[in-house]
Structure formats: structure tokens, C-alpha cells
Design an enzyme around this catalytic site. Structure first.
Site, PDB file in Angstrom:
ATOM      1  N   LYS A   6      69.910  77.853  29.242  1.00  0.00           N
ATOM      2  CA  LYS A   6      71.074  77.051  29.561  1.00  0.00           C
ATOM      3  C   LYS A   6      70.657  75.659  30.028  1.00  0.00           C
ATOM      4  O   LYS A   6      69.507  75.515  30.408  1.00  0.00           O
ATOM      5  CB  LYS A   6      71.887  77.732  30.656  1.00  0.00           C
ATOM      6  CG  LYS A   6      71.060  78.017  31.927  1.00  0.00           C
ATOM      7  CD  LYS A   6      71.831  77.858  33.173  1.00  0.00           C
ATOM      8  CE  LYS A   6      72.065  76.459  33.590  1.00  0.00           C
ATOM      9  NZ  LYS A   6      71.029  75.822  34.400  1.00  0.00           N
TER      10      LYS A   6
ATOM     11  N   HIS B 283      76.150  79.762  36.034  1.00  0.00           N
ATOM     12  CA  HIS B 283      75.876  80.697  37.134  1.00  0.00           C
ATOM     13  C   HIS B 283      77.132  81.063  37.939  1.00  0.00           C
ATOM     14  O   HIS B 283      77.409  82.226  38.173  1.00  0.00           O
ATOM     15  CB  HIS B 283      74.841  80.118  38.100  1.00  0.00           C
ATOM     16  CG  HIS B 283      73.550  79.729  37.447  1.00  0.00           C
ATOM     17  ND1 HIS B 283      73.021  80.407  36.386  1.00  0.00           N
ATOM     18  CD2 HIS B 283      72.667  78.736  37.706  1.00  0.00           C
ATOM     19  CE1 HIS B 283      71.875  79.853  36.024  1.00  0.00           C
ATOM     20  NE2 HIS B 283      71.645  78.835  36.808  1.00  0.00           N
TER      21      HIS B 283
END
Ligand code: BG6
Length: 478
Positions: free
Chosen positions: A137, A229
Site C-alpha cells: 500500500k 489501516h
């Protein structure tokens, strides 16, 4: 395993130490091979020397010289310009005779390079049915760019070969949240509106941008932390119980949460989000520079290093229950936790204790320690009926007395074993970007720029005001 971005921070600080540990645990066979791949001209010996320095530093006492020499026998280095097709022919020879073993291509480079790497791997004919690709990511910087990358990667790898990593999902305490929710019947009836007042998710860091100024200044906290997250933590917290632990059963439920997030559009950003940027201050007494003074940061940068926001999930279970999300760099402490605040009793018969805390908070801490704590009101010993908040605590480290796996240890082994449960599916990623994009454009149009906060604080005052407007406070401010 081929680690693209082989000289970068992630590979040297996280992936190689994680692989070393799994090797030490005899989970990686001596027949395996691990290649670091990067643009720098390095001999194998030079790469090994760099890797050893990093592993010694990050493994500390766990580093063992004889074991390192056994592990490093698996390790090799390939110099490659990721965008130049010619270099990839080298892989053909390297992988010759290994057609029937799992190949993991781990892309730890800027996501702008993913499609070039994929198409070059395909042209070199090294992508086999047993191959997997791991994508770090953030994948793209908005819905469109993520979509393009996903389509290009998808031309070479099938969805079931694509492992979109979010290392928070690999953390032990996050798995424990799943265990708590779906291994016990106790919480399920309480896990809903009417019984939960609000939920807070905080991921606070003491660190600044370290050596990643260039990347970070283009990215900011919303894309670096919230899009992945924090939203993933929110999903695990809010999802319906899946029908099984199969990857798609779990991912279907997470997707429903992302799709039910109420969009934050236009002027919503003014009341429901706060973005901040740190100025010079001190973290635990040590002076630190402001964001604009960090290396590789534009002197007039408006990139946010802090975000707080109020998310709402439009479902029967969660209607009216705010989820407050907060993350930032150079905050007072390193702390990652979820706090579930339960409702007060409907009709108090005892005197209310002199505290602003709610009677019942469930705190699931991911960092720095892994623990689950529930506060309840108990009777204060002695005469009279005075109540006092006390905690029921589970310290996972203390209880199990084993080192918990680092997130990357688990996730790397999951890729080798072919378990997709802890990886994001394409539609999840689309839904996450779809929620994030309007926040960014709202900021660009309506907001005057990030609010400044002092390094070592809990972020801008506006963050306390955001939650304060609903009559609540951040858990650490109580
Ligand atoms: C990464 C972000 O994904 O997560 C970093 O890019 C951040 O900016 C890191 O520091 C935090 O991870 P952890 O596991 O240290 O909390």
C-alpha cells in the site's frame, strides 16, 4: 520469493527480519530462494552485508550468527531497472526448473511501477499458475489511479493470485479482535446501536516522516493511514459475523461496511474532519523539527500529518453510532487502540462516580502492548454504596508468554501458503478509495489547510473539538 524494492526500508527493516524469523522457526525450507531486486549495482556479498546490518539492528538479541549464515545462503541479489524489459530475462534462468514451486513476487516499490513490473514479468514468461503477487500500500492515490493499477496487474495475475497487503490486518491484536467478536457469544448481543455509544480508533505515532519525506509529502496521512489501516480496523470492528473464516466470506462482510460508510462530501469536511500538520516541538522531552523542516518536504507543503474524522455507518446495526478515527505522526505516544464505549444504565440507582469516564469501555490495544481491557463499575469497599471504575484486563503477552508474530511474518507466510483472508480484495480497495476521494476534494475546495499542532501533543485542538461537539472526548483526554 522476489522482493522488488530490495534495498528499500520495508525490505531491509521488515521483510528480511520477518523471513529470518520464519526461517529460524523452521517454516522456510532450505531449498527456498529469496532475491532482493533493485536498481543499485551491488554484488551478492554487498547486498548480504547490507541485509545483515539491518537484521542485526532490527532483530537485536534474536540475531544469531550461525543461523544468519544458514539463512543468508538462501539470499541473493539482482540488479534491475524495473521498467527495462531486457533485464527480466535474467529471471528466466534463475527460476529455471522451479516451475512447480510457489513464486511470490513482492512489490515494495512505488505503485506507479507495478504495471511495468507485471508486464515485464509476463513477457519474460516467469509468471506461472503457482505465482502470487504481493502489492504494498498505498495502491494508487485515488480511485482512478488504483483502478488503473488493478486493471494492469489483473492482466497478468488472476484476482486469487493478488495479495494486497495491509500489515495492520496481520497484527496479532487485530486477529484477537476477530477472536473476541466471533469466538465468543458474549459480545455479539451488545455489539450494536442502543448499547454502544461510540467507537474510537486511534493510531498515533511518535515518529516523524523519517527517510520517507519524498513519498510522504505526496501522500499524507489520509492516504497513508486512513484509507487502509484505519478503515480496515473499522471494518473488523463493525462487520457482521461472516458465515465462515474463508477469505471471501470475511472480505464480503468487510466490503459491506465500506459500502455503508456515509460519504463525507463538500462542507461535511469542515464539521466531520480535521487535518493537521506538526510544527517543531518535543516528543518525550527530545526536541524534534517541524514537518516543513524535514528532509525532502516542500517548504510550503500543505500535506497533512494528522487526521481526525467522524465516520458513520448507515446500517441497522450502526445507525447513529459515531466512529471517531484519528491518526498522526509526532504525537505524544506510540499508541494504537480501539475503544468501544457502552451506554450508561438507563436508570441509575446509585450515585454517579465522580469521573467523566463512561462506566463500561472496552479497550483493545494493538500497540505498544497487546491487551484487552474492560472497565466496569465496582463497589468501593467500606460503608455506603459508592461505585468506582475498575478494569478487567487481559495482557496477551503476559498470558501467552510467547513472542507474537510480527505482522509481516504472518502475512508473508500467508502468501506462501495461499491464504487470502488477511488481504484486501479489489472491490474493498475501490470502496475505500471511493470514500476517501470526496474528503480530499472537500479539503481542496472548502478547507483552509491543515491546522498546525505542536510535535509531541495529541494533535490540533480542533480534533478535541470534533469529538467534543457530540459530548464525548478522546479516550486519552479523559
Ligand atoms: C505504514 C505507513 O503503512 O504504517 C507508515 O506507511 C507508518 O507511515 C506505519 O509509520 C505504521 O506501522 P506500525 O506497524 O509501526 O504501526
Amino acid at each position: 520469493m522476489l522482493l522488488f524494492g530490495g534495498t528499500g526500508d520495508l525490505v531491509t527493516r521488515k521483510l528480511l527480519p520477518a523471513l529470518y524469523r520464519r526461517f529460524a522457526a523452521e517454516q522456510i525450507s532450505p531449498q527456498s530462494r529469496i532475491f532482493g531486486i533493485a536498481r543499485t549495482a551491488l554484488s551478492r556479498a554487498e547486498y548480504l552485508a547490507q541485509a545483515e546490518v539491518a537484521c542485526r539492528e532490527f532483530l537485536g538479541k534474536e540475531f544469531d550468527a550461525p543461523r544468519w549464515s544458514a539463512f543468508s545462503a538462501l539470499l541473493d541479489y539482482v540488479k534491475l531497472d524495473a521498467e527495462a524489459e531486457a533485464g527480466y530475462t535474467a529471471f528466466k534462468a534463475l527460476l529455471e526448473g522451479r516451475e512447480n514451486v510457489v513464486r511470490v513476487f513482492f512489490f515494495s516499490t512505488a505503485s506507479g511501477l507495478f504495471s511495468a513490473i507485471c508486464s515485464n514479468l509476463a513477457k519474460a514468461g516467469v509468471v506461472t499458475p503457482l505465482s502470487r503477487v504481493v502489492l504494498e500500500k498505498p495502491l494508487g492515490h485515488d480511485t482512478r489511479s488504483a483502478d488503473l493499477i488493478n486493471s494492469q496487474v489483473g492482466m497478468v495475475f488472476a484476482e486469487k493470485q493478488i495479495y494486497r497487503i495491509d500489515h495492520y490486518l496481520g497484527k496479532e491484536a487485530v486477529q484477537n479482535l476477530m477472536a473476541l467478536r466471533f469466538g465468543n457469544a458474549l459480545f455479539e448481543p451488545l455489539w450494536r446501536r442502543g448499547l454502544i455509544k461510540h467507537v474510537q480508533i486511534t493510531v498515533a505515532e511518535e515518529l516523524g516522516v523519517e527517510r520517507r519525506g519524498q513519498f510522504y509529502d505526496k501522500t499524507g496521512a489520509l492516504r497513508d493511514m486512513v484509507q487502509n489501516h484505519l478503515l480496515q480496523l473499522l471494518c473488523i470492528m463493525a462487520m457482521e459475523p461472516p458465515a465462515s473464516s474463508d477469505p471471501d466470506a470475511v472480505r464480503d462482510e468487510k466490503l459491506k461496511v465500506l459500502r455503508a460508510l456515509r460519504p463525507l462530501r463538500d462542507r461535511d469536511v469542515l464539521t466531520k474532519t480535521v487535518r493537521g500538520q506538526y510544527k517543531a516541538g518535543a516528543v518525550h522531552g527530545a526536541p524534534v523539527p517541524g514537518y516543513l523542516e524535514e528532509a525532502d518536504i516542500a517548504p510550503d507543503s500543505t500535506t497533512e500529518t494528522f487526521v481526525a474524522l467522524k465516520a458513520e455507518i448507515d446500517t441497522w446495526r450502526w445507525a447513529g453510532v459515531p466512529f471517531y478515527l484519528r491518526t498522526g505522526k509526532r504525537l505524544q505516544d506510540r499508541l494504537a487502540e480501539l475503544v468501544v464505549t457502552f451506554d450508561e444504565v438507563p436508570h441509575p440507582i446509585f450515585e454517579k462516580p465522580p469521573t467523566t469516564r463512561s462506566a463500561n469501555d472496552l479497550v483493545i490495544r494493538l500497540q505498544p502492548d497487546e491487551s484487552i481491557t474492560m472497565t466496569i463499575l465496582a463497589k468501593n469497599p467500606g460503608e455506603g454504596m459508592r461505585l468506582k471504575p475498575v478494569s478487567l484486563g487481559l495482557d496477551l503477552g503476559e498470558t501467552f508468554k510467547v513472542r507474537s508474530l510480527d505482522a509481516y511474518e504472518r502475512l508473508l507466510m500467508d502468501t506462501v501458503r495461499g491464504n487470502l483472508t488477511l488481504f484486501m480484495r479489489r472491490d474493498e480497495l475501490d470502496a475505500a478509495w471511493g470514500w476517501i476521494d470526496p474528503i480530499r476534494s472537500g479539503w481542496e475546495q472548502f478547507d483552509e489547510g491543515p491546522k498546525i499542532y505542536i510535535a509531541g501533543s495529541w494533535g490540533p485542538a480542533a480534533s478535541s473539538a470534533l469529538i467534543g461537539r457530540d459530548g464525548f472526548a478522546w479516550h486519552d483526554e479523559l
